[in-house]
Enzyme design. Structure first.
Site, mmCIF file in Angstrom:
data_model
loop_
_atom_site.group_PDB
_atom_site.id
_atom_site.type_symbol
_atom_site.label_atom_id
_atom_site.label_comp_id
_atom_site.label_asym_id
_atom_site.label_seq_id
_atom_site.Cartn_x
_atom_site.Cartn_y
_atom_site.Cartn_z
ATOM 1 N N LYS A 83 0.509 -25.221 -20.411
ATOM 2 C CA LYS A 83 1.347 -24.072 -20.783
ATOM 3 C C LYS A 83 2.802 -24.298 -20.385
ATOM 4 O O LYS A 83 3.712 -24.115 -21.194
ATOM 5 C CB LYS A 83 0.818 -22.805 -20.085
ATOM 6 C CG LYS A 83 1.791 -21.628 -20.147
ATOM 7 C CD LYS A 83 1.218 -20.376 -19.533
ATOM 8 C CE LYS A 83 1.597 -20.089 -18.114
ATOM 9 N NZ LYS A 83 3.001 -19.792 -17.845
ATOM 10 N N ASN A 84 3.005 -24.690 -19.133
ATOM 11 C CA ASN A 84 4.384 -24.763 -18.648
ATOM 12 C C ASN A 84 5.160 -25.947 -19.217
ATOM 13 O O ASN A 84 6.362 -26.067 -18.987
ATOM 14 C CB ASN A 84 4.414 -24.808 -17.115
ATOM 15 C CG ASN A 84 4.065 -23.450 -16.515
ATOM 16 O OD1 ASN A 84 3.926 -22.470 -17.240
ATOM 17 N ND2 ASN A 84 3.929 -23.402 -15.201
ATOM 18 N N CYS B 298 8.812 -9.292 -12.912
ATOM 19 C CA CYS B 298 7.444 -9.505 -13.358
ATOM 20 C C CYS B 298 6.505 -9.226 -12.215
ATOM 21 O O CYS B 298 6.907 -8.832 -11.132
ATOM 22 C CB CYS B 298 7.249 -10.907 -13.902
ATOM 23 S SG CYS B 298 7.093 -12.149 -12.642
ATOM 24 N N ARG C 95 12.611 -11.745 -11.121
ATOM 25 C CA ARG C 95 12.696 -13.068 -11.765
ATOM 26 C C ARG C 95 14.145 -13.267 -12.223
ATOM 27 O O ARG C 95 14.436 -13.197 -13.431
ATOM 28 C CB ARG C 95 11.733 -13.084 -12.944
ATOM 29 C CG ARG C 95 11.182 -14.447 -13.282
ATOM 30 C CD ARG C 95 9.871 -14.735 -12.614
ATOM 31 N NE ARG C 95 9.388 -16.058 -12.989
ATOM 32 C CZ ARG C 95 8.153 -16.323 -13.363
ATOM 33 N NH1 ARG C 95 7.253 -15.386 -13.425
ATOM 34 N NH2 ARG C 95 7.800 -17.554 -13.659
ATOM 35 N N ASP D 176 1.598 -21.899 -8.074
ATOM 36 C CA ASP D 176 0.620 -21.493 -9.078
ATOM 37 C C ASP D 176 -0.821 -21.823 -8.673
ATOM 38 O O ASP D 176 -1.767 -21.343 -9.298
ATOM 39 C CB ASP D 176 0.921 -22.166 -10.428
ATOM 40 C CG ASP D 176 2.114 -21.532 -11.121
ATOM 41 O OD1 ASP D 176 2.585 -20.479 -10.665
ATOM 42 O OD2 ASP D 176 2.582 -22.097 -12.129
ATOM 43 N N ARG E 58 -2.923 -15.332 -20.877
ATOM 44 C CA ARG E 58 -1.557 -15.873 -20.973
ATOM 45 C C ARG E 58 -1.541 -17.381 -20.708
ATOM 46 O O ARG E 58 -0.664 -18.086 -21.213
ATOM 47 C CB ARG E 58 -0.632 -15.199 -19.954
ATOM 48 C CG ARG E 58 -0.128 -13.830 -20.385
ATOM 49 C CD ARG E 58 0.955 -13.359 -19.432
ATOM 50 N NE ARG E 58 1.802 -14.475 -19.057
ATOM 51 C CZ ARG E 58 2.198 -14.764 -17.818
ATOM 52 N NH1 ARG E 58 1.847 -14.005 -16.813
ATOM 53 N NH2 ARG E 58 2.956 -15.804 -17.582
#
Ligand code: UD1
Length: 418
Positions: free
Chosen positions: A22-23, A116, A121, A305, A397
């Site tokens: 994803k990132n 968030c 952020r 994460d 997500r």
């Protein structure tokens, strides 16, 4: 609303292929704007954040379409430079589009991505760097009006190695005349991948993976075919799942060099881990033991994460383990939910102390954020009885099919509608 029902107590066995990262794909999707042409992204994960990026590209006049796990984006027809507030808020990393739109159009208008679930952020470092490249940015009631008729290469020193700021500035610098040097850049593998993508499209970027990234701007980029790197956080999640439930799993495509701090922690806790070019094998039998403090830090430090999923794996370990969260202010929101399952965790500011308990019990829990949600699933695998995990749109997500992957490894997990 969908939810996950997880029956605990089954050990994990078998193999899963790790999804694309994803990132990595999110900044690459922003970077496709610079190519003014067609880019095929192979191994692209189908995720809510990827869908949100595609919607942003489409509102800017680009075209996109899926064929299996390949996402093709054609940015030739881009004819807008405005991103609506609704789209900006949908995905927190939407700010990454700013540098690319400015480089291509010389102007951009978008709102702040906003706070968030992990806390504020800010994008101050992104904006300061863009100003150094010559952008003029006005903040009118939360809407950023940005113009940059002529951006020129510059020396930018980041006060902290922000991943998003480094990526945003790499993209903007591709559209600036001359050389840009970004010092104290983030060193994450996803930054290296963004460099590789830009260079594959005819860009000239070097130094990624180290603290100084150099971008030769003003080059014309072209399209092409690119394969997305494996997701190191999804891999860390499944390693922690097997550490929690016990068993032996093989993660095809996972690269240990991208998550060596996570595998070091799991080895210290008692897991046996081997890896080669094909992937990572973890086997875990018996009770885990306490490990030295886990301190999150920018890469190559322990990833923020992976903090929640490692914590979840250690809930029944022998002794106590200290976690220190140094990247985001509000990253222990999963703790209250884990406590419902019988976990013993004390949070004091940025420190959390996990004391191992004999048993976890299934409970009704709610995802608070993406990785916190994954952590609830990791814990549920080791709990007695059934756990109901709600608000799983957070999980969607970032994980293409968390339930399907865990089921393929033998877990008792189903997705149902509430
Ligand atoms: C990226 C990752 C996210 C990961 C994080 C840290 C993506 C899409 N997301 O997020 O999964 O958790 O890196 O590894 O790649 N900061 C500022 N000012 C700025 C920018 C950042 O103060 O202008 C602060 C942040 O508040 C945070 C720290 O810097 O405390 C790190 O943030 P950053 O590295 O920018 O994370 P993201 O790119 O948002």
């Amino acid at each position: 609303m969908s939810q996950l029902l997880i029956g605990g107590g089954r050990s994990l066995q078998g193999e899963v292929a790790i999804q694309g990262a994803k990132n990595s794909v999110l900044p690459i999707l922003a970077a496709t704007i610079l190519t003014r042409s067609r880019v095929e992204l192979r191994g692209c994960p189908r995720l809510r954040d990827v869908d949100a990026s595609v919607r942003i590209l489409e509102t800017l006049g680009c075209r996109a379409g899926w064929d299996g796990d390949s996402l093709t984006v054609d940015t030739a027809g881009l004819n807008g430079w405005t991103i609506s507030d609704i789209l900006m808020r949908e995905m927190r990393s939407s700010a990454i589009f700013l540098g690319a739109i400015l480089a291509r159009c010389g102007q951009a208008e978008l709102s702040y991505p906003g706070g968030c679930e992990l806390g504020p952020r800010p994008i101050d470092l992104h904006l300061a760097g863009l100003r150094e490249l010559g952008a003029e940015i006005d903040d009118a009631g939360g809407i950023l009006h940005c113009t940059a008729a002529h951006m020129a290469g510059s020396e930018i020193v980041l006060s902290l190695p922000s991943v998003g700021a480094t990526e945003n500035l790499m993209l903007a610098a591709c559209g600036a005349e001359g050389t840009t040097v970004i010092s104290n850049a983030a060193r994450e593998p996803e930054i290296v991948n963004l460099q590789n993508f830009l260079n594959a499209c005819g860009g000239k970027v070097s130094g990624a993976g180290g603290s100084t990234v150099v971008v030769e701007g003003g080059r014309t980029l072209h399209g092409g075919v690119y394969t997305v790197m494996p997701d190191r956080i999804a891999a860390a999640t499944y390693l922690c799942a097997a550490a929690s439930a016990g068993g032996e799993i093989f993660l095809r495509g996972a690269r240990e060099q991208h998550l060596s701090t996570v595998t070091a922690a799991l080895r210290e806790a008692g897991c046996d881990i081997r890896s080669d070019a094909a992937g990572i094998v973890l086997s875990c039998r018996g009770q885990l033991k306490a490990i030295r403090p886990v301190r999150t830090a920018p890469y190559p430090g322990f990833p923020t994460d992976a903090q929640a999923v490692l914590m979840a794996a250690l809930l029944r370990h022998r002794g106590a383990t200290v976690f220190e969260e140094n990247i985001f202010e509000n990253r222990y929101r999963h703790v209250d939910e884990l406590t419902r399952m019988g976990a013993e965790i004390r949070v004091m500011g940025r420190v959390a102390v996990v004391t191992g308990v004999e048993t976890l019990r299934g409970a009704s829990v709610r995802c608070t954020d993406l990785r916190g949600g994954a952590a609830l699933c990791v814990a549920a695998l080791a709990a007695q009885g059934e756990t109901k995990v709600s608000a799983i749109d957070h999980i969607d997500r970032g994980y293409q099919d968390l339930a399907g992957d865990l089921r393929a490894l033998g877990a008792d997990i189903v997705r149902t509608e509430e």
